[in-house]
Design a protein around this motif. Sequence first.
Motif, PDB file in Angstrom:
ATOM      1  N   ASN A  51      -3.957  -4.020   7.328  1.00  0.00           N
ATOM      2  CA  ASN A  51      -4.159  -2.499   7.269  1.00  0.00           C
ATOM      3  C   ASN A  51      -4.235  -1.719   6.248  1.00  0.00           C
ATOM      4  O   ASN A  51      -2.313  -1.764   5.451  1.00  0.00           O
ATOM      5  N   TRP A  52      -4.890  -1.258   5.177  1.00  0.00           N
ATOM      6  CA  TRP A  52      -4.574  -0.438   3.916  1.00  0.00           C
ATOM      7  C   TRP A  52      -4.890   1.450   4.550  1.00  0.00           C
ATOM      8  O   TRP A  52      -5.180   1.596   3.510  1.00  0.00           O
ATOM      9  N   ASP A  53      -5.300   1.706   6.006  1.00  0.00           N
ATOM     10  CA  ASP A  53      -5.180   2.557   5.956  1.00  0.00           C
ATOM     11  C   ASP A  53      -3.782   4.208   6.000  1.00  0.00           C
ATOM     12  O   ASP A  53      -4.347   5.164   6.417  1.00  0.00           O
ATOM     13  N   TYR A  54      -3.271   4.072   5.531  1.00  0.00           N
ATOM     14  CA  TYR A  54      -2.225   4.633   4.956  1.00  0.00           C
ATOM     15  C   TYR A  54      -1.201   4.700   4.638  1.00  0.00           C
ATOM     16  O   TYR A  54      -0.229   3.751   3.554  1.00  0.00           O
ATOM     17  N   LYS A  55      -0.106   6.067   4.335  1.00  0.00           N
ATOM     18  CA  LYS A  55       0.607   6.247   2.975  1.00  0.00           C
ATOM     19  C   LYS A  55       1.656   5.276   3.313  1.00  0.00           C
ATOM     20  O   LYS A  55       2.296   4.209   2.388  1.00  0.00           O
ATOM     21  N   PHE A  56       2.178   5.078   4.932  1.00  0.00           N
ATOM     22  CA  PHE A  56       3.924   4.802   5.194  1.00  0.00           C
ATOM     23  C   PHE A  56       3.158   3.665   5.821  1.00  0.00           C
ATOM     24  O   PHE A  56       2.616   3.612   7.179  1.00  0.00           O
ATOM     25  N   TYR A  57       4.296   2.865   6.140  1.00  0.00           N
ATOM     26  CA  TYR A  57       4.352   1.226   6.896  1.00  0.00           C
ATOM     27  C   TYR A  57       6.221   1.004   6.824  1.00  0.00           C
ATOM     28  O   TYR A  57       6.268   0.779   5.682  1.00  0.00           O
ATOM     29  N   PHE A  58       6.314   1.478   8.028  1.00  0.00           N
ATOM     30  CA  PHE A  58       7.513   0.810   8.678  1.00  0.00           C
ATOM     31  C   PHE A  58       8.276  -0.045   9.783  1.00  0.00           C
ATOM     32  O   PHE A  58       7.193  -0.251  11.026  1.00  0.00           O
ATOM     33  N   LEU A  59       8.137  -0.767   8.844  1.00  0.00           N
ATOM     34  CA  LEU A  59       8.690  -2.216  10.048  1.00  0.00           C
ATOM     35  C   LEU A  59       9.782  -2.610  10.324  1.00  0.00           C
ATOM     36  O   LEU A  59      10.609  -2.535   9.772  1.00  0.00           O
ATOM     37  N   VAL A  60      10.261  -2.686  11.767  1.00  0.00           N
ATOM     38  CA  VAL A  60      11.579  -2.245  11.938  1.00  0.00           C
ATOM     39  C   VAL A  60      11.870  -3.545  13.362  1.00  0.00           C
ATOM     40  O   VAL A  60      10.545  -4.532  14.161  1.00  0.00           O
ATOM     41  N   GLY A  61      12.687  -4.416  12.951  1.00  0.00           N
ATOM     42  CA  GLY A  61      12.696  -5.404  13.956  1.00  0.00           C
ATOM     43  C   GLY A  61      14.118  -6.300  13.822  1.00  0.00           C
ATOM     44  O   GLY A  61      15.217  -6.442  13.591  1.00  0.00           O
ATOM     45  N   GLY A  62      13.749  -7.395  14.501  1.00  0.00           N
ATOM     46  CA  GLY A  62      15.091  -8.408  15.122  1.00  0.00           C
ATOM     47  C   GLY A  62      15.450  -9.348  13.645  1.00  0.00           C
ATOM     48  O   GLY A  62      13.638  -9.444  13.083  1.00  0.00           O
ATOM     49  N   TYR A  63      16.342 -10.088  14.014  1.00  0.00           N
ATOM     50  CA  TYR A  63      16.142 -11.195  12.530  1.00  0.00           C
ATOM     51  C   TYR A  63      15.445 -12.421  13.274  1.00  0.00           C
ATOM     52  O   TYR A  63      14.846 -12.956  14.324  1.00  0.00           O
ATOM     53  N   GLY A  64      14.446 -12.630  12.365  1.00  0.00           N
ATOM     54  CA  GLY A  64      13.827 -14.172  12.355  1.00  0.00           C
ATOM     55  C   GLY A  64      12.588 -13.306  12.710  1.00  0.00           C
ATOM     56  O   GLY A  64      11.797 -14.133  12.730  1.00  0.00           O
ATOM     57  N   SER A  65      12.383 -12.462  12.799  1.00  0.00           N
ATOM     58  CA  SER A  65      10.749 -12.492  13.424  1.00  0.00           C
ATOM     59  C   SER A  65       9.692 -12.092  12.376  1.00  0.00           C
ATOM     60  O   SER A  65       8.328 -11.660  12.865  1.00  0.00           O
ATOM     61  N   SER A  66      10.037 -12.385  11.421  1.00  0.00           N
ATOM     62  CA  SER A  66       9.179 -12.672  10.278  1.00  0.00           C
ATOM     63  C   SER A  66       8.557 -11.515   9.409  1.00  0.00           C
ATOM     64  O   SER A  66       6.849 -11.512   8.820  1.00  0.00           O
ATOM     65  N   LYS A  67       9.234 -10.167   9.653  1.00  0.00           N
ATOM     66  CA  LYS A  67       8.346  -9.072   9.136  1.00  0.00           C
ATOM     67  C   LYS A  67       8.592  -9.425   7.568  1.00  0.00           C
ATOM     68  O   LYS A  67       7.800  -8.825   7.060  1.00  0.00           O
ATOM     69  N   SER A  68       9.595  -9.815   6.623  1.00  0.00           N
ATOM     70  CA  SER A  68       9.599  -9.774   4.747  1.00  0.00           C
ATOM     71  C   SER A  68       8.384 -10.460   4.602  1.00  0.00           C
ATOM     72  O   SER A  68       7.598 -10.003   3.557  1.00  0.00           O
ATOM     73  N   TYR A  69       8.177 -12.175   6.047  1.00  0.00           N
ATOM     74  CA  TYR A  69       7.549 -12.811   4.923  1.00  0.00           C
ATOM     75  C   TYR A  69       5.709 -11.920   4.815  1.00  0.00           C
ATOM     76  O   TYR A  69       5.148 -11.861   3.803  1.00  0.00           O
ATOM     77  N   HIS A  70       5.660 -11.798   6.673  1.00  0.00           N
ATOM     78  CA  HIS A  70       4.305 -10.833   6.201  1.00  0.00           C
ATOM     79  C   HIS A  70       4.301  -9.689   5.336  1.00  0.00           C
ATOM     80  O   HIS A  70       2.752  -9.323   5.348  1.00  0.00           O
ATOM     81  N   VAL A  71       5.494  -8.766   4.975  1.00  0.00           N
ATOM     82  CA  VAL A  71       4.739  -7.941   4.181  1.00  0.00           C
ATOM     83  C   VAL A  71       5.294  -8.549   2.323  1.00  0.00           C
ATOM     84  O   VAL A  71       3.823  -7.723   2.258  1.00  0.00           O
ATOM     85  N   ALA A  72       5.534  -9.369   2.610  1.00  0.00           N
ATOM     86  CA  ALA A  72       5.639 -10.394   0.551  1.00  0.00           C
ATOM     87  C   ALA A  72       3.801 -11.102   0.605  1.00  0.00           C
ATOM     88  O   ALA A  72       2.542 -10.815   0.067  1.00  0.00           O
ATOM     89  N   LEU A  73       3.415 -10.949   2.204  1.00  0.00           N
ATOM     90  CA  LEU A  73       2.104 -12.239   2.156  1.00  0.00           C
ATOM     91  C   LEU A  73       0.564 -10.968   2.012  1.00  0.00           C
ATOM     92  O   LEU A  73      -0.712 -11.217   1.436  1.00  0.00           O
ATOM     93  N   LYS A  74       1.148  -9.072   2.636  1.00  0.00           N
ATOM     94  CA  LYS A  74       0.220  -8.389   2.847  1.00  0.00           C
ATOM     95  C   LYS A  74       0.353  -8.005   1.359  1.00  0.00           C
ATOM     96  O   LYS A  74      -0.615  -7.977   0.416  1.00  0.00           O
ATOM     97  N   LEU A  75       1.028  -7.690   1.255  1.00  0.00           N
ATOM     98  CA  LEU A  75       1.093  -7.844  -0.419  1.00  0.00           C
ATOM     99  C   LEU A  75       0.449  -8.817  -1.850  1.00  0.00           C
ATOM    100  O   LEU A  75       0.024  -7.415  -2.818  1.00  0.00           O
TER     101      LEU A  75
END
Length: 447
Positions: A17-41
């Motif tokens: 998804n690249w339809d929006y200006k802001f993407y706000f990811l929040v969550g607990g430890y180990g949820s892999s959010k940083s991994y998927h941001v890096a992959l998206k990039l």
Amino acid sequence: MLIEKEVNPSFEDFIFNWDYKFYFLVGGYGSSKSYHVALKLILKLLQEKRTALVVREVFDTIRDSCYSLLEEIVTDMGLDDRIKFTASPMQVKFPNGSKIIFKGMDKPSKLKSINNVSIVWIEECSEVKYAGFKELLGRLRHPSLSLHMILSTNPVSKDNWTYKHFFRNDKKKIFILDDEELYKKRIVITNKTYYHHSLADDNLFLPKSYIEQLDELKTYDPDLYRIARKGRFGVNGKRVLPQFEIAPHYEVLQAIGNIRNPIRRVGFDFGFEKSYNALIRMCIDDDKKILYIYWEYYKNQMTDDRTAVEISEFKDTQEQINADSAEPKTIKYYRQQGFNIRGAKKFQGSRLQNTKKVKRFKKIICSSNCTNTIAELKDLTYAVDKNGEIIEDEFNIDPHTFSSIWYGLDGYEVADIKEQKYDDSVYNKGRGLKNNVYHGRKGGTVF
């Protein structure tokens, strides 16, 4: 070129998804959010020629986090022969001319030379100051490409600017999104912002032991449990060290004697007029993540020569003392007197990082003999600003024993649950759902 990559199902829509200006990811430890941001990039920069900026509050923390994560993913995808990483300056260059640059908000002057950045990723955005966030918004500009800012964080206090900006600010009567709605729906799109909430349960390749560690937090640090396990904003308790305990001196010595592989440390904070010379002996049970404090020296109005006499036992034992590196002349004096002393590493943002390090211990057990340490740390609370908001690296007093502990722990790291690595080969390779590779653009991983 065909690329296959497994992802956790809860992040499929986010990645494409690249339809929006802001993407706000929040969550607990180990949820892999940083991994998927890096992959998206990485996927976006392979498709389009762009310049992306990756930011953390402290530049020195980027190499072992965002940079190494991007490198790991590129290697796993078999693209390390096409996507090149350089360490100095820290950059990632793509075959189509795309590049990723890295900056820290502790060096704001470095931002002035940035041009044509169309994507910004702020990792651990809750640690970045609100003024820094607004500065980065001004750096996000390109004459023709769409603009995107991705913010990823673990939730902190509702007093933090990230909550007030993206959810609600009661003082200014601003309401954008009820965070409870996000916890329930997991993905919400409103106000031109794509919100994503994730937990360790969403990462299907986390070992059971990791989840159990997160569950244990409930018993000794409720605030961290809310953040790490539940991934929720809240109102933090004001005590800096809620796990601080006092025990009879003989019990502390007995417990230290039972540690299988004790790690002994000594920290020294210098003072004279109003501040104090605080020298602390500690012992770490690394297996149980317990810090024991069992000896203290605490005096002011003392010249270095008089102090050297009173702590002369350290010359005999040759225990290594880690001291305040801001006082090189004092350190040199003690070294000339025969003490085994060195300066502890200090850097922009080290107060906050050192405070977080100490907070990671499951227990901090202090000998009843260390009366000054108890007086300073038992009810140590965070300072607040004029708006009543917690300042995470300032306190209600100047705790010299806390500084001594920081210096004494220099070079030692308490295992941060969210930064632990695992040997599970499938987890390291895919960090996603095995035998469930999706195809196509939306909900897919083949390009």
